[in-house]
Design an enzyme around this catalytic site. Structure first.
Site, PDB file in Angstrom:
ATOM      1  N   CYS A 197       0.845  -1.199   0.000  1.00  0.00           N
ATOM      2  CA  CYS A 197       0.000   0.000   0.000  1.00  0.00           C
ATOM      3  C   CYS A 197       0.884   1.254   0.000  1.00  0.00           C
ATOM      4  O   CYS A 197       1.628   1.477  -0.945  1.00  0.00           O
ATOM      5  CB  CYS A 197      -0.997  -0.035   1.147  1.00  0.00           C
ATOM      6  SG  CYS A 197      -2.365   1.139   0.918  1.00  0.00           S
ATOM      7  N   HIS A 225      -3.625  -4.842  -0.717  1.00  0.00           N
ATOM      8  CA  HIS A 225      -3.282  -5.490   0.551  1.00  0.00           C
ATOM      9  C   HIS A 225      -3.359  -7.003   0.400  1.00  0.00           C
ATOM     10  O   HIS A 225      -4.451  -7.575   0.457  1.00  0.00           O
ATOM     11  CB  HIS A 225      -4.247  -5.045   1.652  1.00  0.00           C
ATOM     12  CG  HIS A 225      -4.066  -3.633   2.089  1.00  0.00           C
ATOM     13  ND1 HIS A 225      -3.194  -3.277   3.092  1.00  0.00           N
ATOM     14  CD2 HIS A 225      -4.640  -2.482   1.646  1.00  0.00           C
ATOM     15  CE1 HIS A 225      -3.240  -1.970   3.263  1.00  0.00           C
ATOM     16  NE2 HIS A 225      -4.104  -1.460   2.399  1.00  0.00           N
ATOM     17  N   GLU A 232      -2.631  -9.146   2.606  1.00  0.00           N
ATOM     18  CA  GLU A 232      -3.108  -9.707   3.875  1.00  0.00           C
ATOM     19  C   GLU A 232      -4.617  -9.618   4.012  1.00  0.00           C
ATOM     20  O   GLU A 232      -5.200 -10.247   4.897  1.00  0.00           O
ATOM     21  CB  GLU A 232      -2.418  -9.009   5.056  1.00  0.00           C
ATOM     22  CG  GLU A 232      -2.902  -7.622   5.383  1.00  0.00           C
ATOM     23  CD  GLU A 232      -2.324  -6.524   4.499  1.00  0.00           C
ATOM     24  OE1 GLU A 232      -2.561  -5.341   4.812  1.00  0.00           O
ATOM     25  OE2 GLU A 232      -1.654  -6.846   3.502  1.00  0.00           O
TER      26      GLU A 232
END
EC number: 4.3.2.10
Length: 217
Positions: free
Chosen positions: A89, A198, A200
């Site tokens: 990011c 992202h 994750e």
């Protein structure tokens, strides 16, 4: 000596400099097979098999925090020494020349050419799942070329011009996505990789991307 060489879990330092969303990155890396920890310790950052640089918020505030903790030096030294780094990011954005937010230009780390600017889209932030267009031979997107990934951002790099004179044999691999305009979704450049989205937060596809990255350590 690294853990990956002998088949054990690779060590990954997740840089702690006051940015949000760091614990979710640590947990995702652990699930992907890494011995990951959140740290601001210089020795740990420099000696880990991999370094992850997360980032949430404004370009300027992230750059100021990285500089205040000395982390820009650590990142630069790792890249110069061929030690893997993954930006996420705003941790992806600060690797470019500069960021322009609300008319204010902030210098970045200038590892790659390009300026982070507002996405020319009717709806911002760009929040949610989107497709990407990885290049042939991508390591990060191996096996997940057609998957969607989770984005949360209002700014991005819209143009890419890279002088390949000194890297003709191994130019950076650039992945694109689209929201209002094409923007850079990821870059793979030797030891330095980064994603605007992202991983994750990107479910199974994001987990596979992290697994792919760990496989390069």
């Amino acid at each position: 000596m690294t853990g990956t060489r002998f088949g054990s879990r690779p060590t990954v330092a997740v840089l702690d400099y006051g940015s949000g969303n760091t614990h979710s990155a640590v947990r995702a890396l652990q699930r992907a097979g890494a011995d990951a920890e959140l740290t601001a310790d210089a020795d740990t950052v420099m000696n880990a098999d991999g370094l992850v640089v997360p980032g949430v918020g404004a370009f300027q505030s992230v750059m100021e925090a990285l500089q205040a903790t000395g982390a820009t030096r650590w990142i630069g030294r790792r890249v110069a020494g061929g030690r893997p780094v993954l930006g996420i990011c705003v941790g992806h954005q600060i690797l470019f020349d500069a960021g322009v937010e609300h008319g204010v230009r902030t210098e970045g780390m200038a590892e790659w050419p390009g300026v982070v600017e507002a996405l020319p889209a009717p709806i911002v932030p760009h929040m949610g799942w989107n497709t990407v267009r990885p290049p042939a031979g991508s390591d990060l997107f191996r096996g997940i070329e057609d998957e969607r990934f989770y984005f949360v951002h209002s700014y991005g790099v819209l143009d890419w011009t890279f002088d390949q004179t000194h890297q003709a044999m191994n130019p950076p691999r650039v992945t694109w996505s689209h929201h209002g305009a094409d923007f850079i979704a990821a870059v793979e450049n030797g030891p330095l990789s980064a994603t605007q989205f992202h991983p994750e937060k990107s479910g199974d596809a994001g987990m596979q991307l992290l697994t792919n990255w760990l496989g390069t350590l």
